[in-house]
Write an enzyme that holds these catalytic residues in place. Structure first.
Site, PDB file in Angstrom:
ATOM      1  N   LYS A  69       0.814  -1.223   0.000  1.00  0.00           N
ATOM      2  CA  LYS A  69       0.000   0.000   0.000  1.00  0.00           C
ATOM      3  C   LYS A  69       0.847   1.271   0.000  1.00  0.00           C
ATOM      4  CE  LYS A  69      -3.984  -2.121   2.293  1.00  0.00           C
ATOM      5  NZ  LYS A  69      -4.972  -2.044   3.374  1.00  0.00           N
ATOM      6  N   GLY A  84      -2.653  -0.943  18.466  1.00  0.00           N
ATOM      7  CA  GLY A  84      -1.823  -1.199  17.286  1.00  0.00           C
ATOM      8  C   GLY A  84      -1.551   0.088  16.533  1.00  0.00           C
ATOM      9  N   ALA A  85      -0.454   0.097  15.763  1.00  0.00           N
ATOM     10  CA  ALA A  85      -0.029   1.342  15.113  1.00  0.00           C
ATOM     11  C   ALA A  85       0.471   1.109  13.686  1.00  0.00           C
ATOM     12  CB  ALA A  85       1.073   1.983  15.963  1.00  0.00           C
ATOM     13  N   GLY A  96      -0.527   0.033   9.395  1.00  0.00           N
ATOM     14  CA  GLY A  96      -1.221   0.707   8.301  1.00  0.00           C
ATOM     15  C   GLY A  96      -2.719   0.851   8.559  1.00  0.00           C
ATOM     16  N   GLY A 117     -14.326  -7.347  11.658  1.00  0.00           N
ATOM     17  CA  GLY A 117     -13.931  -6.512  10.517  1.00  0.00           C
ATOM     18  C   GLY A 117     -14.557  -6.873   9.182  1.00  0.00           C
TER      19      GLY A 117
END
Ligand code: NDP
Length: 263
Positions: A63, A120-121, A123, A226
């Site tokens: 991405k 979380g960090a 994408g 999700g």
């Protein structure tokens, strides 16, 4: 006949072709959507052009490379710093990011949200933090390590060691913890007191009910996995491929059917 494809590595597991082809057939469009396993990110642009594609979706780990090869970027993509949808317009490649709008559509059924915590960090966290920010939702990030702090300078970023648990309207898991092993995305002694005073829990993982979601459910939070985010990012992508003229609710119906075929 228009041609589309999803690029990634690995790619065999991707359900994007199933979602798109079922919607393409259902809407009587003349198109085919395939998958491309890319070994080297440097070949993304040449492969796209060589296959004579009208558009493509880009998944892990390309991405950021997709962001670099586009001639123009729409606002969401340029703010997030990654592209998951490319459209060829004349001879230009235009980059979009539909993960953020897909997430907002997926959480639409939750009530009013004023504060959110993202676990979380990576994408996905970047796209979701941006999405929440567009809705003026006060957003904090907590991650196991320090290394991606610079990507979240506009947010309240804490490592596990710095984090002091408190309640949020919404807690979102964007880590891959729970995907393969039954682990929690954060130590239980931090997670439990956080969830105890929170209302909604969302997990970006789409193909199972994770330990995180099970714990939240047991603590009486409203929960969601999700799957709808995945479907909605694909709905927006197909609509973008066709210049924004398709009926998104109809696309959703076909794609939702397709995702459930594999459940
Ligand atoms: P990244 O690799 O970019 O980021 C992963 C993040 O999770 C990092 O911050 C990493 O921490 C953290 N992490 C990884 N393993 C653990 C662990 N065992 N415990 C705690 N933290 C951990 O991944 P993505 O953001 O691309 O994807 C994350 C998840 O989102 C995946 O499960 C993916 O399937 C899902 N996803 C769902 C989508 C949907 O449409 N529903 C769309 C895209 C992704 P560190 O920084 O320390 O490495």
């Amino acid at each position: 006949m228009k041609k589309f494809a999803v690029f990634g590595n690995p790619i065999a597991h991707s359900i994007s072709p199933r979602l798109h082809n079922l919607a393409i057939a259902g809407l009587d469009l003349e198109a085919f959507y395939g998958r491309v396993l890319l070994e080297d990110e440097k070949n993304l642009k040449s492969k796209f052009l060589e296959l004579n594609l009208s558009g493509a979706n880009i998944t892990v780990p390309f991405k950021e490379e997709a962001f670099k090869i586009c001639d123009e970027l729409e606002t969401h993509a340029s703010k997030i710093g990654s592209v998951n949808t490319i459209v060829k317009d004349s001879n230009k490649l235009i980059g979009y990011n539909t993960d953020a709008i897909g997430f907002l559509q997926a959480i639409d059924e939750f009530g009013k949200i004023k504060s959110a915590l993202i676990l979380g960090a990576g994408g996905t966290a970047r796209a979701i933090a941006y999405a929440l920010n567009t809705k003026n939702i006060s957003t904090s990030i907590v991650n196991r390590s320090e290394k991606r702090r610079q990507n979240f300078l506009d947010y309240n970023f804490k490592t596990w060691n710095e984090f002091v648990p408190k309640g949020y309207d919404l807690v979102v898991n964007t880590t891959s913890a729970g995907l393969v092993k039954n682990e929690y995305p954060m130590p239980i002694e931090l997670l439990e007191p956080t969830l105890k005073n929170s209302q909604y829990a969302f997990d970006a993982i789409y193909n199972k009910s994770t330990n995180f979601l099970n714990l939240a459910k047991n603590m009486n939070l409203q929960t969601k996995n999700g799957k709808d985010m995945l479907v909605w990012q694909a709905v927006f992508a197909l609509d973008i491929f066709y210049g924004g003229v398709l009926n998104k609710d109809k696309i959703y119906t076909f794609m939702n059917k397709a995702v459930n075929l594999g459940a």
